[in-house]
Design an enzyme around this catalytic site. Structure first.
Site, PDB file in Angstrom:
ATOM      1  N   ARG A  37       0.819  -1.226   0.000  1.00 54.57           N
ATOM      2  CA  ARG A  37       0.000   0.000   0.000  1.00 54.57           C
ATOM      3  C   ARG A  37       0.846   1.266   0.000  1.00 54.57           C
ATOM      4  NH1 ARG A  37      -2.848  -2.878   3.781  1.00 54.57           N
ATOM      5  NH2 ARG A  37      -1.379  -2.116   5.333  1.00 54.57           N
ATOM      6  N   ARG A  97       6.821  -8.253  23.188  1.00 56.51           N
ATOM      7  CA  ARG A  97       7.091  -7.589  24.483  1.00 56.51           C
ATOM      8  C   ARG A  97       7.210  -8.541  25.661  1.00 56.51           C
ATOM      9  NH1 ARG A  97       2.517  -3.082  23.557  1.00 56.51           N
ATOM     10  NH2 ARG A  97       3.622  -1.774  22.049  1.00 56.51           N
ATOM     11  N   CYS A 130       2.336   2.437  24.697  1.00 56.04           N
ATOM     12  CA  CYS A 130       2.442   3.899  24.933  1.00 56.04           C
ATOM     13  C   CYS A 130       2.004   4.335  26.328  1.00 56.04           C
ATOM     14  CB  CYS A 130       1.664   4.652  23.864  1.00 56.04           C
ATOM     15  SG  CYS A 130       0.097   3.902  23.402  1.00 56.04           S
ATOM     16  N   HIS A 241      -1.593  11.117  25.658  1.00 59.25           N
ATOM     17  CA  HIS A 241      -2.305  10.236  26.590  1.00 59.25           C
ATOM     18  C   HIS A 241      -2.218  10.817  28.009  1.00 59.25           C
ATOM     19  CE1 HIS A 241      -2.679   7.392  23.457  1.00 59.25           C
ATOM     20  NE2 HIS A 241      -1.893   6.423  23.876  1.00 59.25           N
TER      21      HIS A 241
HETATM   22  N1  LIG Z   1       0.450   5.466  17.587  1.00 55.10           N
HETATM   23  C1  LIG Z   1       0.965   5.312  18.794  1.00 55.10           C
HETATM   24  O1  LIG Z   1       0.854   6.202  19.679  1.00 55.10           O
HETATM   25  C2  LIG Z   1       1.711   4.051  19.125  1.00 55.10           C
HETATM   26  C3  LIG Z   1       2.327   3.971  20.361  1.00 55.10           C
HETATM   27  C4  LIG Z   1       3.031   2.813  20.702  1.00 55.10           C
HETATM   28  C5  LIG Z   1       3.070   1.775  19.802  1.00 55.10           C
HETATM   29  N2  LIG Z   1       2.439   1.857  18.602  1.00 55.10           N
HETATM   30  C6  LIG Z   1       2.532   0.718  17.696  1.00 55.10           C
HETATM   31  O2  LIG Z   1       3.270   1.101  16.554  1.00 55.10           O
HETATM   32  C7  LIG Z   1       2.771   0.416  15.390  1.00 55.10           C
HETATM   33  C8  LIG Z   1       2.407   1.440  14.325  1.00 55.10           C
HETATM   34  O3  LIG Z   1       1.500   2.370  14.838  1.00 55.10           O
HETATM   35  P1  LIG Z   1       1.065   3.669  14.005  1.00 55.10           P
HETATM   36  O4  LIG Z   1       0.264   4.466  14.945  1.00 55.10           O
HETATM   37  O5  LIG Z   1       2.228   4.293  13.320  1.00 55.10           O
HETATM   38  O6  LIG Z   1       0.087   3.001  12.907  1.00 55.10           O
HETATM   39  P2  LIG Z   1      -0.327   3.545  11.447  1.00 55.10           P
HETATM   40  O7  LIG Z   1      -0.295   5.015  11.407  1.00 55.10           O
HETATM   41  O8  LIG Z   1      -1.584   2.845  11.126  1.00 55.10           O
HETATM   42  O9  LIG Z   1       0.850   2.995  10.495  1.00 55.10           O
HETATM   43  C9  LIG Z   1       1.026   1.594  10.262  1.00 55.10           C
HETATM   44  C10 LIG Z   1       2.267   1.370   9.426  1.00 55.10           C
HETATM   45  O10 LIG Z   1       2.485  -0.028   9.307  1.00 55.10           O
HETATM   46  C11 LIG Z   1       2.604  -0.376   7.932  1.00 55.10           C
HETATM   47  N3  LIG Z   1       2.083  -1.736   7.739  1.00 55.10           N
HETATM   48  C12 LIG Z   1       0.856  -2.196   8.078  1.00 55.10           C
HETATM   49  N4  LIG Z   1       0.755  -3.512   7.763  1.00 55.10           N
HETATM   50  C13 LIG Z   1       1.938  -3.868   7.226  1.00 55.10           C
HETATM   51  C14 LIG Z   1       2.442  -5.080   6.689  1.00 55.10           C
HETATM   52  N5  LIG Z   1       1.718  -6.208   6.673  1.00 55.10           N
HETATM   53  N6  LIG Z   1       3.709  -5.099   6.205  1.00 55.10           N
HETATM   54  C15 LIG Z   1       4.474  -3.992   6.222  1.00 55.10           C
HETATM   55  N7  LIG Z   1       4.042  -2.784   6.711  1.00 55.10           N
HETATM   56  C16 LIG Z   1       2.788  -2.737   7.198  1.00 55.10           C
HETATM   57  C17 LIG Z   1       1.793   0.668   7.212  1.00 55.10           C
HETATM   58  O11 LIG Z   1       2.229   0.742   5.867  1.00 55.10           O
HETATM   59  P3  LIG Z   1       1.262   1.051   4.616  1.00 55.10           P
HETATM   60  O12 LIG Z   1       1.498   2.509   4.276  1.00 55.10           O
HETATM   61  O13 LIG Z   1       1.805   0.159   3.569  1.00 55.10           O
HETATM   62  O14 LIG Z   1      -0.133   0.767   5.018  1.00 55.10           O
HETATM   63  C18 LIG Z   1       2.187   1.913   8.017  1.00 55.10           C
HETATM   64  O15 LIG Z   1       3.470   2.356   7.637  1.00 55.10           O
HETATM   65  C19 LIG Z   1       1.613  -0.450  15.900  1.00 55.10           C
HETATM   66  O16 LIG Z   1       2.113  -1.736  16.193  1.00 55.10           O
HETATM   67  C20 LIG Z   1       1.191   0.247  17.171  1.00 55.10           C
HETATM   68  O17 LIG Z   1       0.568  -0.625  18.071  1.00 55.10           O
HETATM   69  C21 LIG Z   1       1.765   2.978  18.240  1.00 55.10           C
END
Ligand SMILES: NC(=O)c1ccc[n+]([C@@H]2O[C@H](COP(=O)([O-])OP(=O)(O)OC[C@H]3O[C@@H](n4cnc5c(N)ncnc54)[C@H](OP(=O)(O)O)[C@@H]3O)[C@@H](O)[C@H]2O)c1
Length: 334
Positions: A37, A97, A130, A241
């Site tokens: 994507r 984790r 987080c 948060h």
């Molecule tokens: N947001 C927070 O505050 C936060 C805090 C702690 C931890 N996290 C963790 O960090 C991770 C990402 O969070 P985010 O908030 O950045 O999410 P996001 O904005 O939805 O971004 C998801 C990313 O993952 C990629 N992706 C999804 N499925 C994939 C696959 N099968 N293979 C390769 N790449 C893939 C997406 O790429 P495409 O562009 O190709 O879709 C995009 O770059 C999650 O595991 C989340 O739990 C997030």
């Protein structure tokens, strides 16, 4: 050090790229990876526009440090592949984790678990959830002086914690509050508060609550001797948060000592006035964890209460991950 970022197009991925732009230890351009994507997306790194590509096993060859923020499924697939190729993986997802032998690291608390990489042998290091990171940052200095026995946590979590589609969902509902458009959240999030984050578990909790309980113990190096309870709620805040925390400690509470311990802990800012507090809007973009509403509990000399606020995309995710990468590179930053 040669670096790759998996999930580069996401909220956390973009934030990690921004933070790493000034790291002298990053050699050349990082390899930017996503699913099919996001392939072709142009992303900025250190003032340059780089193209993201679809992840494949070859991308990890010759990479020293790789930062993952692509969700649990991608981490479970690509973590072992990258580690086998000799890279150290810093993983933002929950996939690894609680795995035995995988360190769950908040550098200010247990950064000693990370040794600089010498190249050749890789592995996986987990970045905590987080909410857990900011709660751990507030609890750790208090645990050191009062020996915490119980931590009762209620979180108020921003929508960006669920990724960019979640932010878009709140924005759509702001435009059209009456439309039924719940793809990410189980109920409308606009003008609302939802006490359910992640899957429902058999014990009556939700997944996010279970993460806080188990991860807090692991980060603090504690087991059942630390009782943790959590109610995790999603609120219509975009970023930042909050957590209301009640601690019961073995030693009696001295509020002056509590405030001093928090003030002297790197990465924490505290206002000792019991009526003082920060809000998510005020701390967006900041790296520190803010503690306020610090007060004793009436009728219990062993209990204290506090309010903890942090930017979930920074200390709650990207900053903590990049701090771990700094330690792996042997270049810890202040
Ligand atoms: N947001 C927070 O505050 C936060 C805090 C702690 C931890 N996290 C963790 O960090 C991770 C990402 O969070 P985010 O908030 O950045 O999410 P996001 O904005 O939805 O971004 C998801 C990313 O993952 C990629 N992706 C999804 N499925 C994939 C696959 N099968 N293979 C390769 N790449 C893939 C997406 O790429 P495409 O562009 O190709 O879709 C995009 O770059 C999650 O595991 C989340 O739990 C997030």
């Amino acid at each position: 050090m040669k670096v790759a970022v998996l999930g580069a197009t996401g909220l956390v991925g973009r934030t990690m790229l921004k933070l790493m732009g000034d790291r002298a230890w990053v050699s050349g351009d990082p390899v930017l990876l996503s699913s099919a994507r996001g392939a072709g997306t142009k992303l900025e790194f250190a003032g340059r526009q780089l193209e993201c590509k679809e992840v494949s096993a070859e991308d990890f060859q010759g990479v020293d440090i790789t930062l993952f923020s692509a969700g649990g499924d991608a981490s479970r697939i690509w973590g072992p592949v990258a580690a086998e190729a000799g890279a150290w993986v810093v993983d933002n997802s929950s996939a690894w984790r609680m795995e035995e032998g995988v360190s769950l690291v908040v550098p200010e608390i247990n950064g000693h678990l990370i040794k600089p990489t010498g190249g050749g042998k890789g592995g996986i290091i987990a970045n905590p959830n987080c909410s857990t990171i900011q709660v751990a940052m507030a609890v750790a200095p208090l645990d050191r002086i009062f020996s915490v026995r119980e931590a009762h946590v209620t979180t108020l979590q921003a929508v960006s914690g669920a990724g960019q589609k979640a932010v878009a969902e709140l924005e759509r509902q702001e435009q059209n509050p009456n439309a039924e458009m719940n793809e990410i959240f189980p109920r409308p999030i606009f003008h609302n508060a939802i006490p359910a984050i992640g899957a429902a578990l058999a014990d009556g909790s939700y997944e996010e609550e279970d993460k806080v309980v188990r991860e807090l113990r692991k980060i603090l190096g504690r087991k059942d001797d630390l009782a943790v309870t959590c109610t995790a709620t999603r609120v219509p805040v975009v970023t930042g948060h909050s957590a209301a925390v009640r601690l019961v400690c073995e030693k009696p509470i001295d509020l002056t000592k509590a405030a001093d311990a928090l003030a002297n802990f790197k990465g924490v800012e505290v206002d000792p006035d019991p009526h003082a507090y920060m809000t998510p809007r005020e701390i967006v973009g900041q790296s520190t964890v803010h503690v306020g509403r610090l007060r004793a509990e009436p009728n219990n000399p062993h209990a204290l209460m506090l309010w903890v606020v942090a930017d979930n995309l920074l200390k709650g995710a990207a900053r903590n991950a990049v701090q771990i990468a700094d330690l792996l590179a042997g270049k810890p930053q202040s």
